[in-house]
Design a protein around this motif. Structure first.
Motif, PDB file in Angstrom:
ATOM      1  N   PRO A 163     -10.197 -11.044   8.777  1.00 29.40           N
ATOM      2  CA  PRO A 163      -8.748 -11.267   8.742  1.00 29.40           C
ATOM      3  C   PRO A 163      -8.028 -10.026   8.232  1.00 29.40           C
ATOM      4  CG  PRO A 163      -9.841 -12.444   6.952  1.00 29.40           C
ATOM      5  CD  PRO A 163     -10.921 -11.932   7.852  1.00 29.40           C
ATOM      6  N   TYR A 164      -6.822  -9.836   8.729  1.00 35.36           N
ATOM      7  CA  TYR A 164      -6.034  -8.672   8.340  1.00 35.36           C
ATOM      8  C   TYR A 164      -5.724  -8.726   6.843  1.00 35.36           C
ATOM      9  CZ  TYR A 164      -1.996  -5.611   7.903  1.00 35.36           C
ATOM     10  OH  TYR A 164      -1.116  -4.631   7.503  1.00 35.36           O
ATOM     11  N   GLY A 165      -6.017  -7.643   6.141  1.00 35.75           N
ATOM     12  CA  GLY A 165      -5.783  -7.578   4.709  1.00 35.75           C
ATOM     13  C   GLY A 165      -6.991  -7.040   3.964  1.00 35.75           C
ATOM     14  N   ILE A 166      -7.061  -7.350   2.681  1.00 37.03           N
ATOM     15  CA  ILE A 166      -8.137  -6.888   1.813  1.00 37.03           C
ATOM     16  C   ILE A 166      -8.844  -8.109   1.232  1.00 37.03           C
ATOM     17  CG2 ILE A 166      -8.697  -5.545  -0.249  1.00 37.03           C
ATOM     18  CD1 ILE A 166      -6.183  -3.904   0.259  1.00 37.03           C
ATOM     19  N   THR A 167     -10.127  -8.222   1.511  1.00 37.97           N
ATOM     20  CA  THR A 167     -10.929  -9.366   1.065  1.00 37.97           C
ATOM     21  C   THR A 167     -11.895  -8.911  -0.020  1.00 37.97           C
ATOM     22  OG1 THR A 167     -10.798 -10.321   3.286  1.00 37.97           O
ATOM     23  CG2 THR A 167     -12.463 -11.219   1.785  1.00 37.97           C
ATOM     24  N   VAL A 168     -11.830  -9.533  -1.188  1.00 36.99           N
ATOM     25  CA  VAL A 168     -12.711  -9.178  -2.306  1.00 36.99           C
ATOM     26  C   VAL A 168     -14.074  -9.806  -2.082  1.00 36.99           C
ATOM     27  CG1 VAL A 168     -13.061  -9.315  -4.805  1.00 36.99           C
ATOM     28  CG2 VAL A 168     -10.756  -8.970  -3.877  1.00 36.99           C
ATOM     29  N   VAL A 169     -15.116  -8.971  -2.149  1.00 37.55           N
ATOM     30  CA  VAL A 169     -16.492  -9.440  -1.961  1.00 37.55           C
ATOM     31  C   VAL A 169     -17.155  -9.714  -3.300  1.00 37.55           C
ATOM     32  CG1 VAL A 169     -18.745  -8.868  -0.984  1.00 37.55           C
ATOM     33  CG2 VAL A 169     -16.656  -8.155   0.194  1.00 37.55           C
ATOM     34  N   LEU A 184       0.853  -1.191   0.000  1.00 38.12           N
ATOM     35  CA  LEU A 184       0.000   0.000   0.000  1.00 38.12           C
ATOM     36  C   LEU A 184       0.883   1.233   0.000  1.00 38.12           C
ATOM     37  CD1 LEU A 184      -2.861  -0.843   2.528  1.00 38.12           C
ATOM     38  CD2 LEU A 184      -3.102  -0.393   0.104  1.00 38.12           C
ATOM     39  N   TYR A 185       0.547   2.177  -0.870  1.00 39.62           N
ATOM     40  CA  TYR A 185       1.322   3.405  -1.002  1.00 39.62           C
ATOM     41  C   TYR A 185       0.371   4.603  -0.968  1.00 39.62           C
ATOM     42  CZ  TYR A 185       4.777   0.050  -2.701  1.00 39.62           C
ATOM     43  OH  TYR A 185       5.621  -1.022  -2.811  1.00 39.62           O
ATOM     44  N   GLN A 231      -8.992  -4.064   5.896  1.00 44.12           N
ATOM     45  CA  GLN A 231      -8.456  -3.811   7.232  1.00 44.12           C
ATOM     46  C   GLN A 231      -6.945  -3.716   7.076  1.00 44.12           C
ATOM     47  OE1 GLN A 231      -9.503  -6.599  10.289  1.00 44.12           O
ATOM     48  NE2 GLN A 231      -8.794  -5.276  11.939  1.00 44.12           N
ATOM     49  N   THR A 232      -6.460  -2.509   6.869  1.00 42.97           N
ATOM     50  CA  THR A 232      -5.053  -2.278   6.573  1.00 42.97           C
ATOM     51  C   THR A 232      -4.192  -2.126   7.812  1.00 42.97           C
ATOM     52  OG1 THR A 232      -5.519   0.096   6.381  1.00 42.97           O
ATOM     53  CG2 THR A 232      -5.629  -1.218   4.363  1.00 42.97           C
ATOM     54  N   SER A 233      -4.792  -2.179   8.996  1.00 42.62           N
ATOM     55  CA  SER A 233      -4.033  -2.098  10.240  1.00 42.62           C
ATOM     56  C   SER A 233      -4.784  -2.861  11.326  1.00 42.62           C
ATOM     57  CB  SER A 233      -3.826  -0.643  10.662  1.00 42.62           C
ATOM     58  OG  SER A 233      -3.198  -0.573  11.936  1.00 42.62           O
TER      59      SER A 233
END
Length: 365
Positions: free
Chosen positions: A75-81, A7-8, A134-136
């Motif tokens: 869960p920590y991260g990005i989940t595609v729905v 992530l930037y 959930q990036t943090s």
């Protein structure tokens, strides 16, 4: 399927650097540490401390790690729905700056291939991905979308890299519709043709030429840097150049647009607008002056009342039980002198004065 990405932040507010405390002799940065001590033994605690919350007549004891586990809904991260057309994304849905996603091959092998395949299909079908992000570990999961960005080239090479932008979406509670808040029986005033024409002429006259928001520097930040440079290099104040504040209004352009501005103001507020504002300001000034005169008068009355009540021995009146023989005017005068309430019947005034005398003089029973 899991893909490792980085992530930037493509844009972020520049702020002043934090102050650093140094050791006076070595000029080394100081490191502050904190710890917990036992109240009974005064020993340093090395284990994790517990906390409690009082609820339903009992103390619920828990640790900080247990609270973090409860907050971990996703869960920590990005989940595609799922996926939606890009046309359904409007500008008002972007409530904060987007972050740029790019594959991280060092963390996960094969992430670049999967990322490129997903990006290519999203561009071809003009789709965006709806995700839970959930990036943090400290943040709650938020609903967002991944919007693909194609590669852009210019004369110097790559102007924009291919990738995905993570845009956090607002919740339903965050959306506001001011026009729906108006009551049905409330008729808002509409602008007529003269107002619209005057506004159009004013806007046309105030057009900024060769203006780019990226050329405007933060005046507070630049002034801060110049002051640091002056202190570090021991410059003289006369030699230090002043920063040009581009956020200040262009007075030359305002003078050139004075006629259009006056026309717009007269069309909206009327020709007597300035006189009405001056009358309103004068009325407020008179009201403030009257308040000051009234306060001064009350102060003078209190001083006069204090001089008058000092002529009597109120402590002796309370001890002898002859306080009730005083008139209502005399009791109110005592209350005014000592900033007490003057309302109520004589019995109330007697009790009020008697209580005040007993509180101020401990010799009175």
């Amino acid at each position: 399927l899991k893909v490792a990405v980085g992530l930037y932040a493509t844009i972020h507010q520049a702020v002043k650097g934090a102050k650093v405390q140094l050791e006076i002799d070595t000029l080394e940065p100081l490191i502050s540490e904190s710890g917990w001590y036992c109240q009974d033994t005064a020993t340093l605690l090395t284990t994790c401390t517990q906390e409690f919350q009082h609820y339903a007549g009992a103390n619920l004891v828990y640790q900080s790690s247990e609270v973090e586990d409860v907050k971990q809904v996703f869960p920590y991260g990005i989940t595609v729905v799922g996926f939606k057309p890009r046309s359904e994304l409007t500008e008002v849905m972007q409530i904060q700056a987007a972050r740029f996603l790019y594959p991280d091959e060092e963390v996960g092998k094969g992430s670049t291939c999967a990322f490129i395949a997903l990006h290519k299909k999203m561009v071809e079908q003009d789709r965006m991905a709806v995700v839970w992000a959930q990036t943090s570990y400290k943040w709650a999961p938020r609903l967002g979308v991944l919007v693909p960005q194609e590669e852009e080239l210019d004369d110097l090479g790559q102007a924009a890299p291919p990738g995905l932008h993570l845009i956090i979406l607002p919740f339903l509670d965050d959306m506001r519709h001011p026009e729906k808040e108006l009551r049905d029986d409330c008729e808002a005033e509409r602008a007529d043709a003269d107002m619209i024409s005057a506004a159009e002429a004013f806007i046309h006259k105030m057009q900024l030429k060769n203006f780019n928001c990226r050329d405007v520097e933060n005046p507070g930040l630049q002034t801060h840097y110049m002051m640091l440079e002056q202190l570090a290099l021991d410059y003289d104040k006369e030699c230090t150049a002043k920063h040009v504040d581009l956020t200040l209004p262009n007075h030359t352009l305002l003078k050139e647009s004075a006629r259009e501005l006056k026309r717009f103001k007269d069309a909206v507020y009327g020709e007597d607008y300035d006189a009405e504002i001056e009358a309103e300001v004068a009325e407020k000034a008179d009201a403030e002056a009257a308040k000051k005169v009234g306060a001064k008068r009350k102060l003078e009355q209190a001083e006069d009342a204090l001089k008058s009540v000092e002529e009597k021995d109120w402590n002796q009146l309370v001890q002898d039980g002859t306080l009730r023989k005083q008139t209502v005017a005399q009791l109110k005068e005592y209350c005014t002198a000592h900033k007490l309430g003057t309302g109520g019947k004589k019995d109330i005034l007697v009790d009020r004065v008697s209580n005040h005398v007993r509180m101020t003089d401990k010799n009175v029973d």
